[in-house]
Write a protein that holds these residues in place. Structure first.
Motif, PDB file in Angstrom:
ATOM      1  N   GLY A 105       0.838  -1.192   0.000  1.00  0.00           N
ATOM      2  CA  GLY A 105       0.000   0.000   0.000  1.00  0.00           C
ATOM      3  C   GLY A 105       0.866   1.233   0.000  1.00  0.00           C
ATOM      4  O   GLY A 105       1.717   1.385   0.868  1.00  0.00           O
ATOM      5  N   LEU A 106       0.698   2.100  -0.999  1.00  0.00           N
ATOM      6  CA  LEU A 106       1.446   3.354  -1.024  1.00  0.00           C
ATOM      7  C   LEU A 106       0.516   4.450  -0.553  1.00  0.00           C
ATOM      8  O   LEU A 106      -0.486   4.747  -1.194  1.00  0.00           O
ATOM      9  CB  LEU A 106       1.967   3.653  -2.434  1.00  0.00           C
ATOM     10  N   THR A 107       0.838   5.019   0.577  1.00  0.00           N
ATOM     11  CA  THR A 107      -0.100   5.952   1.192  1.00  0.00           C
ATOM     12  C   THR A 107       0.129   7.399   0.794  1.00  0.00           C
ATOM     13  O   THR A 107      -0.633   8.279   1.193  1.00  0.00           O
ATOM     14  CB  THR A 107      -0.020   5.871   2.729  1.00  0.00           C
ATOM     15  N   GLN A 108       1.165   7.651   0.035  1.00  0.00           N
ATOM     16  CA  GLN A 108       1.453   9.013  -0.426  1.00  0.00           C
ATOM     17  C   GLN A 108       1.475  10.003   0.726  1.00  0.00           C
ATOM     18  O   GLN A 108       1.082  11.159   0.553  1.00  0.00           O
ATOM     19  CB  GLN A 108       0.401   9.479  -1.436  1.00  0.00           C
ATOM     20  N   HIS A 109       1.876   9.542   1.880  1.00  0.00           N
ATOM     21  CA  HIS A 109       1.974  10.419   3.051  1.00  0.00           C
ATOM     22  C   HIS A 109       0.646  11.014   3.494  1.00  0.00           C
ATOM     23  O   HIS A 109       0.632  12.021   4.184  1.00  0.00           O
ATOM     24  CB  HIS A 109       2.941  11.584   2.791  1.00  0.00           C
ATOM     25  N   THR A 110      -0.463  10.423   3.117  1.00  0.00           N
ATOM     26  CA  THR A 110      -1.720  10.974   3.620  1.00  0.00           C
ATOM     27  C   THR A 110      -2.454   9.945   4.470  1.00  0.00           C
ATOM     28  O   THR A 110      -2.493   8.767   4.138  1.00  0.00           O
ATOM     29  CB  THR A 110      -2.670  11.439   2.495  1.00  0.00           C
ATOM     30  N   LEU A 111      -3.026  10.438   5.561  1.00  0.00           N
ATOM     31  CA  LEU A 111      -3.739   9.543   6.465  1.00  0.00           C
ATOM     32  C   LEU A 111      -5.012   9.012   5.826  1.00  0.00           C
ATOM     33  O   LEU A 111      -5.440   7.902   6.106  1.00  0.00           O
ATOM     34  CB  LEU A 111      -4.076  10.264   7.770  1.00  0.00           C
ATOM     35  N   ALA A 112      -5.604   9.806   4.946  1.00  0.00           N
ATOM     36  CA  ALA A 112      -6.840   9.367   4.293  1.00  0.00           C
ATOM     37  C   ALA A 112      -6.558   8.150   3.416  1.00  0.00           C
ATOM     38  O   ALA A 112      -7.309   7.171   3.435  1.00  0.00           O
ATOM     39  CB  ALA A 112      -7.426  10.498   3.460  1.00  0.00           C
ATOM     40  N   ALA A 113      -5.475   8.222   2.656  1.00  0.00           N
ATOM     41  CA  ALA A 113      -5.127   7.095   1.794  1.00  0.00           C
ATOM     42  C   ALA A 113      -4.802   5.877   2.655  1.00  0.00           C
ATOM     43  O   ALA A 113      -5.183   4.752   2.324  1.00  0.00           O
ATOM     44  CB  ALA A 113      -3.926   7.447   0.913  1.00  0.00           C
TER      45      ALA A 113
END
Lengths: 343, 343
Positions: A105-113
């Motif tokens: 999972g790549l979260t792109q530094h966002t908690l929503a993702a």
DNA sequence: AAGACGAAAGTTACCCGTAACGCAAGTTTT
DNA sequence: AAAACTTGCGTTACGGGTAACTTTCGTCTT
């Protein structure tokens, strides 16, 4: 053609059993090698397994027993930052060696993702989760708490983790660098990094850095947090911006070595000497540092080992072995020669 | 406590239904939003979903219907090579945006590891597979053929793929570089790369390179294939070895830009001028090239886009949209300034 | 008011393995 | 020789959803 309406026409255990002239259960026993069948029967079953090209359906296995799957969800901010790809490699190698699969999972530094990903991955009944960072959305925290699966929070050491944690104390590592640079006589520091909507380890590091610098009588004149990925070019143009805004900084601390290298190239191209005119410090001790003419001042973090340690903790928990819930993987400062020598 | 013996005590749909006072089927309909229920019922069910923190079990859904999962298996040689981590990032971002999950496999450049991984991943009923390279073990090929799931072979363009393929022609890209260097007057070429048990794209590239060099009247004096990962330090010490064995080479072609950068540092440290004393050419046009003082002679390959393209082909196939089975993502040579200028 | 119809909800069967139990032979014990 | 095991295999039920079918009930037609 009246094919079996079997999805993707894969061969099922019943078909193997029928072909071998035994019951499904017997075939199951043979395949699991748990005994309770004669050698003759075993041969019959295995013959059909080969002939029909039977592949077990692990979905059904997990589903049947009270087992969990062999999936481990691993959430990483991004892969552009070499730091994280190394951690991921460490995790996957270790997990793979023990029969587990990484669901990325790549979260792109966002908690929503991260939250979305957690929701999805949990619905696949994973054996466990490995998450980067100690900060999660409230909803995510709820989900994780009630999920009942092992969780390792990595990167940012968390002394009161959801479940387990392995990483380093980023505040301390920033502090160490701050004190080190102050000790080498720098007083007007700059920082170049990237920023994201959420608090993260780099921010914590910067906090530690500022505290130490101020404690040492200096000042962090300018902090630049770019909305971009932490790589070479960002370091390059970030340095340009920083020097334009604060031409008097005497040393720059970067979010990681890649950015520091980009900065090094920028100041060199501008004709500035390192460390004569300006000091440069990176973080992470990335592979590139091993071939530079000058040793880059940095902070060594065992990324691959961190990943492995995370996987080990997960595996230990899954096999109910005792282990500490928190593990500080440590860092050490690399003085290098891109800052002024000791006085 | 007489808990439900439900694995990991997660809430099931039946429990939600019971709590809401409806049948399992009605709850299922509400959750899938497929209609056939009243607004009042919907509210009742959703209320319980929230109250109980219900998370669907996707394993069961896949298992039940003739659906496949939303997993896509992605096999990559290693993550130490930035080339592949970029490809992976491209794949995962695109897949993730369409509700799919990446199940990672690091094959360490061996067909045996790939085969094992394929076997395991197929047993989880994935929606599809993305594999790096065109070469697979015979057993793996059989498995893939009979698996009945979409397969994208990436990296090394395969005009007769198992199913679909996207990548570049590595022979051509090596050939282009060979002809380019020959055209710049180089006649005693060296190559530094890494080697693995199996034929791979880098080998094909080297073949093309040699062919072109020989066609241009030159010779590839020395080829060095190290058993190591293709990164900075390998390029550094590989160059040392190569120059020791063949001091008269006039230019070196590297497996990738990271290795080329390592080589560049080595020859510079030894006091050799680039391109005065020796020419240096990399491959891949990695991010680091963007900040070097001299433009590194290289070959641009859109790694991120390659990954995205692979994911797009997979998604198109999964939704039965028409698309070409083969896609050449292309490359272009970057002349750079680390080799002799045009005469 | 009886019949036709559609909406809302329930019932049943099934997906593919495995746990738990049953049972018929053969083998050992007493 | 009867009782007590053992071995080898079969039967049944189950897990969490969903497809396909059935039932119930209110509404509209004529």
């Amino acid at each position: 053609m009246s094919e079996k309406s079997n999805k993707s026409n894969r061969v099922s255990l019943s078909e193997v059993a029928r072909a071998a002239g035994v019951s499904k259960m017997t075939a199951s026993r043979v395949l699991r090698g748990e005994g309770g069948y004669s050698e003759k029967t075993r041969a019959l079953v295995m013959e059909q397994v080969d002939a029909l090209g039977y592949l077990p359906n692990r979905l059904a296995t997990v589903f049947a027993g009270d087992k969990t799957s062999t999936f481990v969800g691993v959430a990483i901010p991004d892969l552009g930052n070499e730091v994280f790809s190394q951690v991921l490699e460490g995790i996957d190698r270790k997990l793979g060696a023990f029969g587990h699969q990484t669901v990325l999972g790549l979260t792109q530094h966002t908690l929503a993702a991260e939250e979305d990903w957690i929701k999805t991955v949990l619905s696949w009944q994973p054996a466990g989760l490995i998450l980067t960072g100690r900060y999660h959305s409230p909803r995510a925290t709820d989900l994780l708490r009630s999920a009942g699966v092992p969780i390792v929070e990595i990167w940012d050491l968390n002394s009161s983790p959801l479940d387990m944690s392995v990483g380093i104390n980023h505040f301390d590592s920033g502090f160490a660098m701050g004190r080190f640079l102050a000790g080498r006589g720098y007083t007007r520091l700059g920082y170049v990094g990237t920023s994201h909507d959420t608090a993260n380890a780099a921010t914590t590091r910067l906090d530690g850095f500022c505290r130490a610098v101020e404690g040492g009588g200096g000042r962090v004149t300018k902090q630049l947090c770019l909305h971009d990925t932490a790589t070479y070019y960002t370091g390059h143009y970030g340095t340009e911006q920083l020097l334009a805004a604060a031409p008097d900084v005497d040393a720059i601390f970067y979010q990681n070595d890649a950015m520091a290298f980009g900065g090094l190239q920028y100041v060199s191209a501008r004709g500035m000497a390192v460390p004569g005119d300006i000091g440069i410090a990176g973080w992470g001790d990335l592979p590139i540092a091993s071939v530079l003419p000058k040793r880059l001042t940095s902070c060594h973090v065992p990324h691959l080992r961190l990943g492995q340690a995370a996987a080990e903790m997960m595996l230990a928990r899954l096999s109910n072995e005792p282990m500490a819930a928190c593990r500080d993987i440590g860092f050490h400062l690399i003085p290098g020669t891109t800052v002024a020598p000791e006085r």
